[in-house]
Design an enzyme around this catalytic site. Structure first.
Site, PDB file in Angstrom:
ATOM      1  N   CYS A   1     -45.451 -13.041 -94.445  1.00 18.95           N
ATOM      2  CA  CYS A   1     -45.516 -11.944 -93.486  1.00 18.95           C
ATOM      3  C   CYS A   1     -46.758 -12.138 -92.623  1.00 18.95           C
ATOM      4  CB  CYS A   1     -45.536 -10.584 -94.196  1.00 18.95           C
ATOM      5  SG  CYS A   1     -47.057 -10.216 -95.101  1.00 18.95           S
TER       6      CYS A   1
ATOM      7  N   HIS B   1     -51.566  -1.721 -94.138  1.00 17.37           N
ATOM      8  CA  HIS B   1     -52.581  -2.698 -94.521  1.00 17.37           C
ATOM      9  C   HIS B   1     -52.949  -3.557 -93.321  1.00 17.37           C
ATOM     10  CE1 HIS B   1     -48.658  -4.675 -95.056  1.00 17.37           C
ATOM     11  NE2 HIS B   1     -49.273  -5.797 -94.719  1.00 17.37           N
TER      12      HIS B   1
END
Length: 684
Positions: A205, A65
């Protein structure tokens, strides 16, 4: 929202065998409907994210991603692989692969939906249904949340990817943030022995799309299974809602599962803390819950933020060597601005007033507005003062990397003592490590709750500074000072073949990881020599900068002379690389290395070695630690210095063109090369 994934974006028979091929296959499905405008540019962004941290998860899931300027709308593509694709998970290849594409400026609603999918991936009934469905439309419907998963668990029933979620998730509803926070040094309220153990957690993250929310979901499930109450603050791309200060204050323990700095970490001071990487929050959630409960039972608390982040931070496999590198890089990264500002000001002072400016009177006592030597003296003296912070800042922030804020005071004190006894750069390194270790040892001592408030502001600074001062002044200081003197004398006496060999080695180090740890080690070695400059240390600084300029300049030149070997995105990156290379920003070559490491990195190293060796051979010197071509007038033997840079750039350009040309000529070798490149990039 329901069109984020359609049947056209589902491949139930994904044939790819590498993660690059899998990402390309799924991304091509996004190009057709116009959701991705530049396939190669988007894949470059995916590869860059993958290089930061592998996106494979236990349970056979891969979630490549990124956020990219080449994405027009948030999009999901799903592939199911019978053979499996290695995305770096510890339990083996992934058979369920989700390619998540978010625009660079995606709004919160879209990102919230993507994060909801990340949470659902932790539900076994959801993933089982995806493994058994035989129809692409049914798979898309299941992912959208329109078709319930068979035997779906509570997580799947309570929320679907089409429903917004609070940015700060919890096992129970989290109250809105109060206007003011409780002071971190207030003692927490007494806990009823019959009440459940209470944990607050923060997950985050780098992209804030997937791992952030999956870690939150995993921690919530683990806490529920253990009979523990948990409130999770997800600091993701959808923004974050700060945990209520009363919730934080009432917590018995803290879990940080993060790969980017926790925002407002001081809120959690004075509590038992477990600090790990975000993937540990997904794969080891139950163990983390047990660990923080154990710390609470033993009375281990944090003084400010995590008790000792370097002791437990990072992925579970981090060894002592990895943690040591992170501690040292923390100090170097904070030191560099002082070095750059101070060194450049000193160099400008020399350029304007000559080397005799070092003997000028203090400008506070004597300054003539119309005299250029007074301005030169001002620049030199301001730069000298900035440079004098080099060793204390290095030591202070090494200790900070080890023990967070409590390490700053003993670290700075130790660094200042190192300067006093002429232990220099090496003394600063040792002082920082000793300060961090001392604070970490103090933090392991069980402290009664009423005394926790004074620990970070009185006890830890007092005790750790006294211990570090004793060690540096009376134990290790003199041997380090002798070693520093020996190193300085060795650099001063460098000449001939020895100097050239050192230049080649430094050039190889500067170009091996393009701004990474090895690059920083070489740069720190050169900058450390400027603390006590002599002819040899000035040569080292010149060689390091020359080699560091080569990779971006070479990639920029290569995109001009052999355009067909590069994608359109790489050619655009090449335009920026001209400026980055000329400015001594080695990281300008990273986009090229991420896409093709086995050809770009060796080529960069070859050119860097040539430039570093020639700079030493030409006796080039440099007093400024940064600046690129903009400080050429301050370089000793400037013409030959430019010759060294040009020579290295040409060697690197020729090498990368040759290697890329061989690849084009031998397409049958592409699968094997791609597999090897995948391993190299993941390792980097």
């Amino acid at each position: 929202m329901s069109e984020m994934i359609t049947a056209d974006l589902v491949d139930l028979d994904l044939a790819a065998t590498t993660k690059e091929a899998a990402a390309r296959s799924l991304a091509e499905r996004m190009v057709a409907p116009g959701r991705v405008t530049d396939l190669e540019g988007f894949l470059g962004d995916v590869a860059a994210r993958e290089a930061h941290m592998p996106t494979g998860l236990d349970g056979g899931i891969g979630i490549p991603h990124c956020r990219s300027a080449h994405v027009t709308e948030p999009t999901l593509a799903f592939g199911r692989s019978a053979a499996g694709v290695d995305f770096g998970a510890t339990d083996g290849p992934a058979d369920l692969i989700f390619l998540i594409a978010a625009p660079a400026g995606a709004d919160d609603a879209h990102l919230t939906i993507l994060s909801s999918l990340a949470r659902r991936l932790m539900d076994e009934s959801f993933t089982s249904a995806l493994r058994t469905t035989a129809d692409a439309e049914a798979a898309a419907s299941l992912i959208r949340g329109e078709a319930p998963a068979t035997d779906a668990g509570p997580a799947a029933e309570s929320q679907s990817p089409g429903e917004p979620e609070p940015a700060a998730g919890s096992a129970e509803a989290v109250a809105p943030a109060a206007p003011a926070e409780a002071a971190p040094d207030e003692a927490p309220p007494a806990r009823d022995d019959d009440a459940p153990f209470r944990i607050v957690a923060v997950t985050s993250c780098p992209t804030g799309i997937a791992h952030t929310y999956m870690a939150a979901e995993s921690l919530q499930k683990a806490a529920e299974a253990a009979g523990v109450h948990i409130d999770v603050e997800t600091q993701g791309s959808a923004g974050f809602t700060r945990l209520d200060p009363e919730t934080v204050r009432a917590a018995d323990g803290v879990i940080f599962a993060h790969d980017v700095p926790v925002r407002d970490k001081a809120r959690f001071a004075g509590k038992p803390t477990v600090d790990v990487g975000v993937k540990a929050g997904i794969s080891r959630a139950a163990a983390l819950v047990d660990e923080v409960r154990g710390k609470a039972e033993r009375g281990e608390v944090s003084a400010a933020g995590p008790a000792a982040p370097a002791d437990s931070a990072g992925d579970p496999g981090d060894g002592y060597g990895t943690r040591l590198r992170k501690w040292l890089m923390s100090g170097v990264s904070y030191m560099v601005p002082f070095v750059a500002a101070g060194g450049l000001l000193i160099a400008l002072g020399f350029a304007i007033g000559g080397y005799e400016i070092s003997d000028a009177k203090s400008v506070a006592e004597h300054f003539v507005w119309t005299d250029h030597t007074s301005w030169a003296a001002l620049l030199f003296q301001v730069g000298g003062l900035a440079f004098s912070f080099l060793v204390p800042v290095l030591a202070g922030y090494i200790a900070y990397g080890m023990a967070d804020r409590p390490g700053l005071v003993p670290g700075f004190v130790g660094g200042a003592i190192a300067l006093t006894i002429n232990a220099g750069f090496l003394g600063g390194l040792i002082a920082g490590l000793l300060a961090g270790a001392t604070v970490m040892a103090i933090q392991r001592v069980p402290i009664p709750a009423p005394l926790r408030g004074i620990m970070p502001v009185v006890v830890i600074p007092l005790v750790s500074s006294a211990v570090v001062g004793f060690l540096i002044f009376l134990v290790v200081g003199k041997p380090i000072a002798e070693l520093q003197k020996a190193l300085t004398d060795w650099l001063s006496g460098l000449s001939g073949a020895n100097a050239v060999i050192l230049g080649v080695i430094l050039g190889l180090m500067m170009c091996f990881d393009l701004g990474g740890p090895l690059n920083k080690v070489a740069y720190a070695f050169a900058v450390g020599g400027l603390a006590n400059p002599n002819e040899g240390s000035l040569k080292v600084m010149a060689a390091v900068m020359a080699a560091g300029m080569v990779p971006p300049l070479a990639m920029a030149l290569a995109t001009v002379v052999r355009k067909r070997l590069f994608t359109r995105t790489e050619r655009e990156n090449g335009k920026a690389a001209w400026v980055l290379g000329a400015s001594f920003i080695t990281e300008g070559a990273i986009p090229f290395a991420a896409a093709d490491p086995l050809r770009v990195i060796p080529a960069a190293m070859a050119g860097g070695a040539v430039s570093g060796g020639l700079s030493m051979a030409f006796d080039c010197t440099l007093r400024a630690p940064h600046g690129g071509i903009f400080v050429v007038p301050l370089i000793g033997n400037p013409f030959l210095y430019l010759v060294a840079i040009v020579a290295g750039t040409l060697v690197s350009t020729a090498t990368v063109v040759l290697l890329k040309g061989l690849r084009k000529a031998q397409p049958e070798q592409a699968p094997a090369q791609a597999e090897e490149e995948t391993k190299v990039l993941a390792a980097a």
